[in-house]
Write a protein that holds these residues in place. Structure first.
Motif, PDB file in Angstrom:
ATOM      1  N   ALA A   9      40.215  22.415 -25.906  1.00  0.00           N
ATOM      2  CA  ALA A   9      40.385  21.210 -26.650  1.00  0.00           C
ATOM      3  C   ALA A   9      41.042  21.446 -27.923  1.00  0.00           C
ATOM      4  CB  ALA A   9      39.359  20.441 -26.691  1.00  0.00           C
ATOM      5  N   ARG A  10      40.182  22.756 -28.553  1.00  0.00           N
ATOM      6  CA  ARG A  10      40.231  23.426 -29.851  1.00  0.00           C
ATOM      7  C   ARG A  10      41.805  24.109 -29.767  1.00  0.00           C
ATOM      8  NH1 ARG A  10      34.747  24.756 -30.051  1.00  0.00           N
ATOM      9  NH2 ARG A  10      35.282  27.024 -29.162  1.00  0.00           N
ATOM     10  N   LEU A  11      42.071  24.790 -28.652  1.00  0.00           N
ATOM     11  CA  LEU A  11      43.209  25.274 -28.779  1.00  0.00           C
ATOM     12  C   LEU A  11      44.662  24.232 -28.687  1.00  0.00           C
ATOM     13  CD1 LEU A  11      42.595  28.210 -26.070  1.00  0.00           C
ATOM     14  CD2 LEU A  11      43.105  28.450 -28.720  1.00  0.00           C
ATOM     15  N   LEU A  12      44.341  23.475 -27.942  1.00  0.00           N
ATOM     16  CA  LEU A  12      45.256  22.219 -27.965  1.00  0.00           C
ATOM     17  C   LEU A  12      45.477  21.553 -29.078  1.00  0.00           C
ATOM     18  CD1 LEU A  12      44.601  20.489 -24.208  1.00  0.00           C
ATOM     19  CD2 LEU A  12      46.481  21.979 -24.981  1.00  0.00           C
ATOM     20  N   TRP A  13      44.534  21.115 -29.772  1.00  0.00           N
ATOM     21  CA  TRP A  13      44.516  20.195 -31.087  1.00  0.00           C
ATOM     22  C   TRP A  13      45.108  21.366 -32.177  1.00  0.00           C
ATOM     23  CZ3 TRP A  13      45.324  16.513 -33.743  1.00  0.00           C
ATOM     24  CH2 TRP A  13      44.710  16.600 -34.931  1.00  0.00           C
ATOM     25  N   ALA A  14      44.808  22.704 -32.051  1.00  0.00           N
ATOM     26  CA  ALA A  14      45.362  23.787 -32.982  1.00  0.00           C
ATOM     27  C   ALA A  14      46.986  23.943 -32.770  1.00  0.00           C
ATOM     28  CB  ALA A  14      44.835  25.298 -32.981  1.00  0.00           C
ATOM     29  N   GLY A  15      47.468  23.912 -31.626  1.00  0.00           N
ATOM     30  CA  GLY A  15      48.711  23.843 -31.349  1.00  0.00           C
ATOM     31  C   GLY A  15      49.455  22.665 -31.870  1.00  0.00           C
ATOM     32  N   LEU A  16      48.835  21.631 -31.440  1.00  0.00           N
ATOM     33  CA  LEU A  16      49.414  20.262 -31.711  1.00  0.00           C
ATOM     34  C   LEU A  16      49.782  20.233 -33.426  1.00  0.00           C
ATOM     35  CD1 LEU A  16      50.617  17.442 -31.167  1.00  0.00           C
ATOM     36  CD2 LEU A  16      48.085  16.567 -31.313  1.00  0.00           C
ATOM     37  N   ARG A  17      48.689  20.749 -34.182  1.00  0.00           N
ATOM     38  CA  ARG A  17      48.886  20.623 -35.561  1.00  0.00           C
ATOM     39  C   ARG A  17      49.753  21.611 -35.938  1.00  0.00           C
ATOM     40  NH1 ARG A  17      42.768  22.170 -38.036  1.00  0.00           N
ATOM     41  NH2 ARG A  17      43.020  23.575 -35.782  1.00  0.00           N
ATOM     42  N   ALA A  18      49.935  22.907 -35.404  1.00  0.00           N
ATOM     43  CA  ALA A  18      51.205  23.544 -35.626  1.00  0.00           C
ATOM     44  C   ALA A  18      52.515  22.813 -35.637  1.00  0.00           C
ATOM     45  CB  ALA A  18      51.032  24.799 -34.938  1.00  0.00           C
ATOM     46  N   LEU A  19      52.576  22.318 -34.360  1.00  0.00           N
ATOM     47  CA  LEU A  19      53.801  21.740 -34.159  1.00  0.00           C
ATOM     48  C   LEU A  19      54.137  20.567 -35.031  1.00  0.00           C
ATOM     49  CD1 LEU A  19      56.118  21.121 -32.244  1.00  0.00           C
ATOM     50  CD2 LEU A  19      54.689  19.437 -30.749  1.00  0.00           C
ATOM     51  N   LEU A  20      53.164  19.780 -35.211  1.00  0.00           N
ATOM     52  CA  LEU A  20      53.242  18.860 -36.350  1.00  0.00           C
ATOM     53  C   LEU A  20      53.815  19.548 -37.700  1.00  0.00           C
ATOM     54  CD1 LEU A  20      50.340  16.674 -35.715  1.00  0.00           C
ATOM     55  CD2 LEU A  20      52.595  15.989 -34.992  1.00  0.00           C
ATOM     56  N   VAL A  21      53.144  20.590 -38.065  1.00  0.00           N
ATOM     57  CA  VAL A  21      53.480  20.914 -39.553  1.00  0.00           C
ATOM     58  C   VAL A  21      54.880  21.402 -39.483  1.00  0.00           C
ATOM     59  CG1 VAL A  21      52.941  22.780 -41.025  1.00  0.00           C
ATOM     60  CG2 VAL A  21      51.048  21.299 -40.211  1.00  0.00           C
ATOM     61  N   LEU A  22      55.235  22.355 -38.369  1.00  0.00           N
ATOM     62  CA  LEU A  22      56.425  22.980 -38.401  1.00  0.00           C
ATOM     63  C   LEU A  22      57.577  21.869 -38.209  1.00  0.00           C
ATOM     64  CD1 LEU A  22      55.721  26.022 -35.962  1.00  0.00           C
ATOM     65  CD2 LEU A  22      56.545  26.254 -38.311  1.00  0.00           C
ATOM     66  N   VAL A  25      57.819  20.579 -41.890  1.00  0.00           N
ATOM     67  CA  VAL A  25      58.390  21.294 -42.676  1.00  0.00           C
ATOM     68  C   VAL A  25      59.846  21.640 -42.361  1.00  0.00           C
ATOM     69  CG1 VAL A  25      58.605  23.780 -43.612  1.00  0.00           C
ATOM     70  CG2 VAL A  25      56.193  22.338 -43.576  1.00  0.00           C
ATOM     71  N   THR A  26      60.479  22.002 -41.160  1.00  0.00           N
ATOM     72  CA  THR A  26      61.571  22.335 -40.752  1.00  0.00           C
ATOM     73  C   THR A  26      62.467  21.247 -40.465  1.00  0.00           C
ATOM     74  OG1 THR A  26      60.993  22.998 -38.422  1.00  0.00           O
ATOM     75  CG2 THR A  26      60.850  24.607 -39.959  1.00  0.00           C
ATOM     76  N   GLY A  27      61.830  20.118 -40.067  1.00  0.00           N
ATOM     77  CA  GLY A  27      62.792  19.015 -39.642  1.00  0.00           C
ATOM     78  C   GLY A  27      62.877  17.923 -40.587  1.00  0.00           C
ATOM     79  N   VAL A  28      61.998  17.777 -41.593  1.00  0.00           N
ATOM     80  CA  VAL A  28      62.062  16.878 -42.542  1.00  0.00           C
ATOM     81  C   VAL A  28      62.227  17.320 -44.129  1.00  0.00           C
ATOM     82  CG1 VAL A  28      60.880  14.747 -43.438  1.00  0.00           C
ATOM     83  CG2 VAL A  28      60.729  15.209 -41.133  1.00  0.00           C
ATOM     84  N   VAL A  29      61.147  18.271 -44.419  1.00  0.00           N
ATOM     85  CA  VAL A  29      61.121  18.779 -45.762  1.00  0.00           C
ATOM     86  C   VAL A  29      62.388  19.629 -46.058  1.00  0.00           C
ATOM     87  CG1 VAL A  29      59.867  19.810 -47.553  1.00  0.00           C
ATOM     88  CG2 VAL A  29      58.545  18.461 -45.828  1.00  0.00           C
ATOM     89  N   TYR A  30      62.540  20.671 -45.313  1.00  0.00           N
ATOM     90  CA  TYR A  30      63.614  21.707 -45.438  1.00  0.00           C
ATOM     91  C   TYR A  30      64.731  20.873 -45.713  1.00  0.00           C
ATOM     92  CZ  TYR A  30      66.590  25.568 -45.068  1.00  0.00           C
ATOM     93  OH  TYR A  30      67.557  26.298 -45.153  1.00  0.00           O
ATOM     94  N   PRO A  31      65.237  19.981 -44.629  1.00  0.00           N
ATOM     95  CA  PRO A  31      66.633  19.449 -44.708  1.00  0.00           C
ATOM     96  C   PRO A  31      66.668  18.579 -45.936  1.00  0.00           C
ATOM     97  CG  PRO A  31      65.927  19.326 -42.518  1.00  0.00           C
ATOM     98  CD  PRO A  31      64.610  19.851 -43.116  1.00  0.00           C
ATOM     99  N   LEU A  32      65.951  17.950 -46.202  1.00  0.00           N
ATOM    100  CA  LEU A  32      65.840  17.066 -47.572  1.00  0.00           C
ATOM    101  C   LEU A  32      65.921  17.806 -48.722  1.00  0.00           C
ATOM    102  CD1 LEU A  32      63.022  14.202 -46.773  1.00  0.00           C
ATOM    103  CD2 LEU A  32      65.732  13.741 -46.816  1.00  0.00           C
ATOM    104  N   VAL A  33      65.298  18.896 -48.878  1.00  0.00           N
ATOM    105  CA  VAL A  33      65.358  19.806 -50.017  1.00  0.00           C
ATOM    106  C   VAL A  33      66.984  20.453 -50.256  1.00  0.00           C
ATOM    107  CG1 VAL A  33      64.449  21.981 -51.045  1.00  0.00           C
ATOM    108  CG2 VAL A  33      62.955  20.295 -50.462  1.00  0.00           C
ATOM    109  N   VAL A  34      67.272  21.261 -49.127  1.00  0.00           N
ATOM    110  CA  VAL A  34      68.635  21.603 -49.084  1.00  0.00           C
ATOM    111  C   VAL A  34      69.685  20.504 -49.293  1.00  0.00           C
ATOM    112  CG1 VAL A  34      70.406  22.674 -47.407  1.00  0.00           C
ATOM    113  CG2 VAL A  34      68.083  23.421 -47.227  1.00  0.00           C
ATOM    114  N   THR A  35      69.696  19.284 -48.724  1.00  0.00           N
ATOM    115  CA  THR A  35      70.520  18.222 -48.820  1.00  0.00           C
ATOM    116  C   THR A  35      70.550  17.730 -50.295  1.00  0.00           C
ATOM    117  OG1 THR A  35      70.402  17.454 -46.510  1.00  0.00           O
ATOM    118  CG2 THR A  35      71.215  15.740 -48.249  1.00  0.00           C
ATOM    119  N   GLY A  36      69.368  17.741 -51.079  1.00  0.00           N
ATOM    120  CA  GLY A  36      69.346  17.418 -52.391  1.00  0.00           C
ATOM    121  C   GLY A  36      69.950  18.513 -53.340  1.00  0.00           C
ATOM    122  N   ILE A  37      69.601  19.757 -53.108  1.00  0.00           N
ATOM    123  CA  ILE A  37      69.974  20.873 -53.877  1.00  0.00           C
ATOM    124  C   ILE A  37      71.615  20.682 -53.678  1.00  0.00           C
ATOM    125  CG2 ILE A  37      70.425  23.079 -53.951  1.00  0.00           C
ATOM    126  CD1 ILE A  37      67.473  23.309 -53.298  1.00  0.00           C
TER     127      ILE A  37
END
Length: 210
Positions: A9-22, A25-37
């Motif tokens: 369960a801990r491993l699954l939760w850790a993997g899920l958190r990593a997926l959500l963070v990535l 970052v890569t699907g929302v924050v980074y595109p918005l920053v690049v588009t804004g610049i």
């Protein structure tokens, strides 16, 4: 058993958190920053390098158009992957070269026909074009088939025709070509070019004023 389930369960939760963070970052924050610049620093390029005339978008400085009448400057041939019968302003369906070999009879015929047309179309009562004057870009398509630019040599070759058909002086049209000739990037990269759409917009404006 309980420890094994807990660890899974801990491993699954850790993997899920990593997926959500990535994803964030890569699907929302980074595109918005690049588009804004891009919008802040290069708004024209970020929006497709649009060209406007009379307050309306008429094309992009990055994509060559077809179908100009002989009253206007002609672009490079658009030979490539497939043709578009719906919007003939953009002849090709896909960006790409013909992939014809240099010794291809089809390519040789295309070049010969294009050269004959350039000589015929650009010869006037007072100016006769010689086959030796026709530059390579007047008879061959670019690697993409969508080149928006022509060489200054090809633009200059068309000056007499354009001047005659629009009742302008050769000097007026030559000045127009020089004003719309872009030099080498950073002074040494590439070759001087003339954007056909921008040149034709300026030509139309000059004709209207004359």
């Amino acid at each position: 058993m309980n420890n094994s389930v807990s660890n899974t369960a801990r491993l699954l939760w850790a993997g899920l958190r990593a997926l959500l963070v990535l994803t964030l970052v890569t699907g929302v924050v980074y595109p918005l920053v690049v588009t804004g610049i891009a919008q802040a620093v290069f708004p024209g390029k970020a929006n497709g390098s649009e060209i406007k005339a009379d307050g309306k978008v008429v094309g992009s400085s990055l994509i060559g158009q077809q179908g100009y009448s002989l009253d206007y400057f002609q672009g490079r041939p658009a030979n490539g992957l497939g043709t578009n019968s719906v919007n003939t302003q953009y002849k090709l369906i896909l960006s790409g070269a013909t992939n014809l070999a240099a010794d291809s009879k089809v390519l040789v015929k295309q070049v010969e026909d294009a050269k004959a047309a350039v000589v015929k179309n650009n010869s006037t009562a007072d100016y006769k074009v010689k086959p030796s004057q026709v530059p390579a870009d007047a008879v061959t398509s670019s690697g993409s088939g969508l080149d928006p630019d022509i060489s200054p040599a090809y633009a200059e070759l068309q000056v007499h025709r354009v001047a005659e058909r629009n009742h302008l002086s050769v000097t007026q049209v030559e000045k127009l070509v020089k004003e719309h000739t872009d030099g080498r990037t950073l002074g040494f990269i590439g070759e001087p070019t003339v954007n056909v759409l921008e040149l034709n917009i300026a030509l139309k404006s000059l004709v209207t004023k004359s």
